[in-house]
Write a protein that holds these residues in place. Structure first.
Motif, PDB file in Angstrom:
ATOM      1  N   ASP A 108      -3.777   1.829   1.033  1.00 13.65           N
ATOM      2  CA  ASP A 108      -3.928   1.236   1.897  1.00 13.65           C
ATOM      3  C   ASP A 108      -2.953   0.226   3.093  1.00 13.65           C
ATOM      4  N   SER A 109      -1.920   0.463   2.207  1.00 13.46           N
ATOM      5  CA  SER A 109      -0.818   0.092   3.389  1.00 13.46           C
ATOM      6  C   SER A 109       0.098   0.982   4.189  1.00 13.46           C
ATOM      7  N   GLU A 110      -0.802   2.271   4.130  1.00  9.58           N
ATOM      8  CA  GLU A 110      -0.744   3.029   5.118  1.00  9.58           C
ATOM      9  C   GLU A 110      -1.217   3.170   6.086  1.00  9.58           C
ATOM     10  N   ILE A 111      -2.393   2.908   5.780  1.00  6.98           N
ATOM     11  CA  ILE A 111      -3.709   2.588   6.796  1.00  6.98           C
ATOM     12  C   ILE A 111      -3.432   1.867   7.845  1.00  6.98           C
ATOM     13  N   VAL A 112      -3.010   0.258   7.178  1.00  7.15           N
ATOM     14  CA  VAL A 112      -2.552  -0.690   7.524  1.00  7.15           C
ATOM     15  C   VAL A 112      -1.171  -0.464   8.378  1.00  7.15           C
ATOM     16  N   PRO A 169      -2.630   7.832   8.072  1.00 12.59           N
ATOM     17  CA  PRO A 169      -1.421   6.766   7.443  1.00 12.59           C
ATOM     18  C   PRO A 169      -0.497   7.453   7.436  1.00 12.59           C
ATOM     19  N   ILE A 170      -0.028   6.028   7.976  1.00 14.75           N
ATOM     20  CA  ILE A 170       1.845   6.443   7.656  1.00 14.75           C
ATOM     21  C   ILE A 170       2.349   6.490   6.841  1.00 14.75           C
ATOM     22  N   ARG A 171       2.628   7.363   5.841  1.00 12.43           N
ATOM     23  CA  ARG A 171       3.282   7.565   4.787  1.00 12.43           C
ATOM     24  C   ARG A 171       4.324   6.737   5.216  1.00 12.43           C
ATOM     25  N   ASP A 190       8.629 -10.297  13.194  1.00 15.02           N
ATOM     26  CA  ASP A 190       7.778 -11.404  13.495  1.00 15.02           C
ATOM     27  C   ASP A 190       6.531 -11.649  12.554  1.00 15.02           C
ATOM     28  N   LEU A 191       6.234 -10.399  11.712  1.00 15.56           N
ATOM     29  CA  LEU A 191       5.159 -10.385  10.987  1.00 15.56           C
ATOM     30  C   LEU A 191       5.296 -10.195   8.921  1.00 15.56           C
ATOM     31  N   ILE A 192       5.278 -10.378   8.101  1.00 13.03           N
ATOM     32  CA  ILE A 192       5.022 -10.458   7.046  1.00 13.03           C
ATOM     33  C   ILE A 192       4.167  -9.872   6.703  1.00 13.03           C
ATOM     34  N   LEU A 193       3.481  -9.020   5.674  1.00 16.80           N
ATOM     35  CA  LEU A 193       2.482  -8.654   5.528  1.00 16.80           C
ATOM     36  C   LEU A 193       3.150  -8.715   3.861  1.00 16.80           C
ATOM     37  N   ILE A 194       1.871  -8.592   3.013  1.00 15.63           N
ATOM     38  CA  ILE A 194       1.878  -8.739   1.571  1.00 15.63           C
ATOM     39  C   ILE A 194       0.283  -8.512   1.197  1.00 15.63           C
ATOM     40  N   ASN A 195       0.530  -7.027   0.478  1.00 17.63           N
ATOM     41  CA  ASN A 195      -0.617  -6.718   0.143  1.00 17.63           C
ATOM     42  C   ASN A 195      -0.475  -6.644  -1.542  1.00 17.63           C
ATOM     43  N   ARG A 220      -9.283  -2.410  10.061  1.00 12.93           N
ATOM     44  CA  ARG A 220      -9.548  -2.967  11.478  1.00 12.93           C
ATOM     45  C   ARG A 220      -9.304  -4.372  12.461  1.00 12.93           C
ATOM     46  N   ASP A 221      -9.441  -4.973  11.503  1.00 14.96           N
ATOM     47  CA  ASP A 221      -9.733  -6.591  12.446  1.00 14.96           C
ATOM     48  C   ASP A 221      -8.078  -7.014  12.430  1.00 14.96           C
ATOM     49  N   LEU A 222      -7.159  -6.615  11.669  1.00 15.91           N
ATOM     50  CA  LEU A 222      -6.028  -7.194  11.853  1.00 15.91           C
ATOM     51  C   LEU A 222      -5.284  -7.323  13.293  1.00 15.91           C
ATOM     52  N   PRO A 223      -5.449  -6.569  14.231  1.00 17.57           N
ATOM     53  CA  PRO A 223      -4.700  -7.202  15.436  1.00 17.57           C
ATOM     54  C   PRO A 223      -5.817  -8.728  15.902  1.00 17.57           C
TER      55      PRO A 223
END
Ligand code: SAH
Ligand code: SF4
Ligand code: F3S
Length: 484
Positions: free
Chosen positions: A47-51, A168-170, A70-75, A137-140
């Protein structure tokens, strides 16, 4: 699946990496830096690769240093209390960073976000944004809401979302092995498990998008893909299902694609592309899947078939919907159809509610019957809202749970060592994945049976298939030398 791992985005280079963005309109998010950390199972990593892909489309660049972000995301993962405590400790660190950098945005994604929803905003002041597994998809939009000075939350669970169209970005890959999610959610209601609450209803992804993704990976040099789902055996795709109006119109069942067919479709891409899958559920694993594995040499000979307990009363309380005899019949089917060369692994939970010493001994005796190659072993952690939390008291002390777990681990170690010792003097095809952690002079790869093999590098390179003769082992690793 392997739980409670952690990783962060690697930029595979010195500076942060910018990914292509559609030309045109001004984008206020352009060039902001994202740092992302992932915990939990392979599906979360996937999922993080989709994010990452969604964020790259928005012009974000990646950094592997959280203090540059500037942005930290924790999955996050919510499977056991310990997994959530790990995240809370991590938030203390990010809070320190936010004191130094007040405009830093901290977002929580994944299963803990879904479980706690807005409660997490109240408990963890550092958190600005909450997005559940179906809300990426709603993250932006959520980020722009935070930019305008608000906290942002989306924990809507979808019946349809599979992110099938997002490439996805690997992030977690050396360019040789990759994961592909083939389905999301889980319709089983194992009484101990939080996953149905955090991941929602089960839905299967369009098989053609899966095959396309696998093909593309093979074309750019990947040699192994793992098809992921909480219960891959219930994969089912009906091309005539219309989800547009939220209703499902079924047509003839011969159009439905089941897991064994999907497996064959992916295996057909190329004999040099290895295919793995996880997780199989004992109640659903069919002989058809086993025969498909047998028919294709490139489908790896390893089945992860979590048993959880060897005792019938406990299995019933766990709502696993099979008993010990059913499980053992499935093990015999694997042995009969695929022979002894197919490895089998499991998950076990020690100290479930009301488990007696005799019932625990049944798990140990089942382990003796199956002799797993390896297992992921846990002690029971009550999860709020689950059937077990509502119905059964969590009545065993931590000391008892830990002692039973240590007995399970000791037995597993014996069996793993025994299997590995049998591998000595045998030759296995190994796909080279990376340099060995312990020495730059050695490579590390895996056999079809999912055993880790370490051997001197010679003139080979990452991504090569080599035949390795095993000369030595411990319970976790095989050591050998290349013979071809
Ligand atoms: N879908 C997979 C498992 C997903 S969760 C399956 O059905 O097998 C991975 C593993 O975590 C489970 O197999 C189980 O062994 C363990 N687990 C899940 N909930 C747990 C809990 N509340 N306490 C301890 N272990 C748990
Ligand atoms: Fe949890 Fe059971 Fe679903 Fe696995 S099958 S994810 S253990 S509910
Ligand atoms: Fe996976 Fe943990 Fe969620 S195991 S599905 S990330 S609760």
């Amino acid at each position: 699946m392997n739980m409670e791992q952690k990783t962060f985005i690697s930029t595979h280079g010195s500076a942060a990496k910018s990914l292509p963005k559609p030309p045109g309109t001004h984008n206020p998010l352009l060039h902001r830096k994202l740092y992302i950390e992932s915990y939990g199972c392979q599906m979360n990593f996937s999922d993080s690769e989709i994010v990452a892909s969604i964020m790259a489309q928005q012009g974000f660049v990646f950094t592997d240093q959280y203090h540059e972000a500037d942005l930290i995301l924790i999955n996050t993962c919510a499977i056991r209390d310990k997994a959530e405590q790990t995240i809370r400790n991590r938030l203390l660190v990010f809070n320190q960073q936010k004191i130094k950098q007040p405009d830093l945005i901290v977002g929580i994604l994944g299963c803990m976000a879904e479980r706690l929803k807005t409660q997490l905003l109240e408990e963890e002041k550092v958190v600005d944004l909450i997005a559940g597994p179906d809300a990426y998809r709603d993250l932006p939009r959520l980020i722009s809401q935070v930019d305008q000075g608000h906290k942002a939350v989306n924990t809507f669970l979808s019946k349809e979302e599979t992110y099938a169209d997002i490439a996805p970005i690997r992030l977690h890959s050396s360019g040789v092995t990759a994961f592909i999610s083939i389905m999301r959610g889980c319709n089983n209601m194992c009484s101990f498990c939080i996953v149905p609450f955090t991941r929602g209803r089960e839905r299967s992804r369009d098989p053609y998008s899966i095959v396309q993704e696998a093909k593309k990976l093979f074309e750019v040099g990947y040699k192994e893909i793992t098809l992921l789902g909480q219960n891959v055996d219930s994969y089912s795709w009906n091309p005539s299902i219309s989800t547009a109006a939220g209703s499902q119109h079924h047509t003839s069942s011969d159009q439905v694609i089941h897991f064994s067919q999907l497996l064959a479709m992916v295996a057909e891409i190329d004999p040099n592309l290895r295919v793995r899958f996880s997780t199989s559920h004992p109640k659903d694993m069919t002989d058809k899947v086993l025969y498909t594995m047998k028919a294709y040499h490139n489908i790896c000979k390893h089945i992860h078939l979590p048993v959880q307990s060897g005792n019938n009363r406990i299995l019933k309380l766990m709502n696993r919907t099979y008993d010990r005899a059913w499980y053992m019949e499935r093990i015999h089917a694997i042995r009969n159809i695929l022979g002894p060369s197919c490895s089998i692994s499991s998950d076990m939970i020690a100290g479930f509610c009301s488990e007696t010493e005799e019932e625990h001994a049944d798990t140990l005796s089942l382990m003796d019957c199956v002799q797993y190659d390896f297992s992921f072993m846990f002690y029971y952690s009550e999860r709020p809202g689950t059937l077990a939390a509502r119905k059964y008291p969590d009545d065993l002390s931590e000391a008892v749970k830990k002692r039973r777990l240590s007995e399970i681990i000791a037995k597993q170690r014996e069996h793993a060592l025994m299997h590995n010792q049998k591998s000595i003097n045998q030759v296995y095809q190994v796909l080279i994945e990376k340099c060995s952690k312990k020495s730059e002079a050695f490579f590390q790869g895996r056999t079809s049976q999912n055993k880790i093999v370490v051997f001197p590098k010679g003139t080979y390179k990452i991504g090569d298939y080599v035949d390795v003769e095993i000369t030595n082992c411990n319970a976790a690793t095989l050591f050998g030398t290349v013979v071809s």
